[in-house]
Design an enzyme around this catalytic site. Structure first.
Site, PDB file in Angstrom:
ATOM      1  N   HIS A 190      88.815   9.045  83.579  1.00  0.00           N
ATOM      2  CA  HIS A 190      89.849   8.041  83.273  1.00  0.00           C
ATOM      3  C   HIS A 190      91.082   8.211  84.173  1.00  0.00           C
ATOM      4  O   HIS A 190      92.185   7.832  83.798  1.00  0.00           O
ATOM      5  CB  HIS A 190      90.274   8.119  81.800  1.00  0.00           C
ATOM      6  CG  HIS A 190      89.136   8.118  80.833  1.00  0.00           C
ATOM      7  ND1 HIS A 190      88.107   7.189  80.885  1.00  0.00           N
ATOM      8  CD2 HIS A 190      88.841   8.957  79.800  1.00  0.00           C
ATOM      9  CE1 HIS A 190      87.244   7.438  79.915  1.00  0.00           C
ATOM     10  NE2 HIS A 190      87.663   8.511  79.247  1.00  0.00           N
ATOM     11  N   ARG A 191      90.902   8.788  85.328  1.00  0.00           N
ATOM     12  CA  ARG A 191      91.983   9.034  86.300  1.00  0.00           C
ATOM     13  C   ARG A 191      92.999  10.054  85.792  1.00  0.00           C
ATOM     14  O   ARG A 191      94.123  10.128  86.299  1.00  0.00           O
ATOM     15  CB  ARG A 191      92.697   7.732  86.699  1.00  0.00           C
ATOM     16  CG  ARG A 191      91.783   6.686  87.363  1.00  0.00           C
ATOM     17  CD  ARG A 191      91.180   7.230  88.637  1.00  0.00           C
ATOM     18  NE  ARG A 191      90.430   6.231  89.389  1.00  0.00           N
ATOM     19  CZ  ARG A 191      89.106   6.065  89.304  1.00  0.00           C
ATOM     20  NH1 ARG A 191      88.401   6.826  88.472  1.00  0.00           N
ATOM     21  NH2 ARG A 191      88.496   5.164  90.027  1.00  0.00           N
TER      22      ARG A 191
END
Length: 212
Positions: A190-191
């Site tokens: 999710h970065r």
């Protein structure tokens, strides 16, 4: 134009925690370098070297790391090249190791210090003979009228040094980048990447976690 906005993937190979780190960055860098080599990455020692010219214009190029220890990161080059000209005016430099397949990056800032002739010679004599000759043949970063001119010069130097050892060119040398900061980046889902920054202060290393 190709639409790049939908090109994405998740980074799932693993995280990085404070407890994983070593007190100083070069020991942890060695761990990651050994893992990059063991993973059989193409050119694991390749690093982007960024310098700045007299107009404050940054320049980047890929150079191979040849040595590293607690003193810093070593690379070799023509001392009349663009990068060497920049470093003569501004010794501040940035290095970047892009280990994409491991979802890792290492970024370094520091000061580039010229190597001694003894250090340069020790490496130069370890190079294949044709690489030694190429150092004589190429005036790195100078303009060429055609590739043939370079190949002709290489042939001339090869004939000149056909017998015996190839001497060290006076215009060929190297630098050791003494790190002031070293950042380790590990891709996250999710970065939510993991980033840790080592900063040298009064010859001591301080570690901070950075937001992705």
């Amino acid at each position: 134009m190709t639409d790049l906005t939908q090109l994405r993937r998740e980074y799932l190979q693993g995280g990085l925690r404070r407890s994983d780190l070593t007190p100083e960055p070069m020991a942890f860098f060695e761990r990651w370098m050994e893992q990059a080599i063991a993973a059989e990455l193409m050119d694991p020692t390749a690093m982007c070297v960024a310098t700045v010219d007299e107009h404050s214009q940054p320049w980047q190029r890929i150079v191979l790391l040849k040595q590293y220890d607690e003193r810093g990161f070593v690379f070799f080059t023509n001392l009349e090249s663009r990068k060497a000209t920049h470093l003569a005016q501004n010794a501040r430099v940035s290095l970047h190791f892009p280990w994409h397949m491991l979802e890792r990056q290492v970024s370094v800032t520091g000061i580039a210090e010229p190597l001694s002739t003894t250090e340069v010679l020790k490496y130069f004599v370890s190079r294949p003979k044709d690489s030694q000759i190429a150092a004589w043949a190429s005036r790195q970063s100078s303009r060429l009228t055609a590739r043939q001119a370079l190949e002709t010069k290489f042939a001339e130097m090869k004939a000149r040094f056909a017998k015996g050892e190839v001497p060290l060119p006076k215009f060929w040398g190297g630098y050791r980048v003494k790190p002031q900061t070293v950042e380790f980046w590990q891709g996250g889902e999710h970065r939510l990447h993991d980033r840790f920054l080592y900063t040298r202060e009064d010859e001591q290393w301080h570690i901070e976690r950075l937001a992705p």
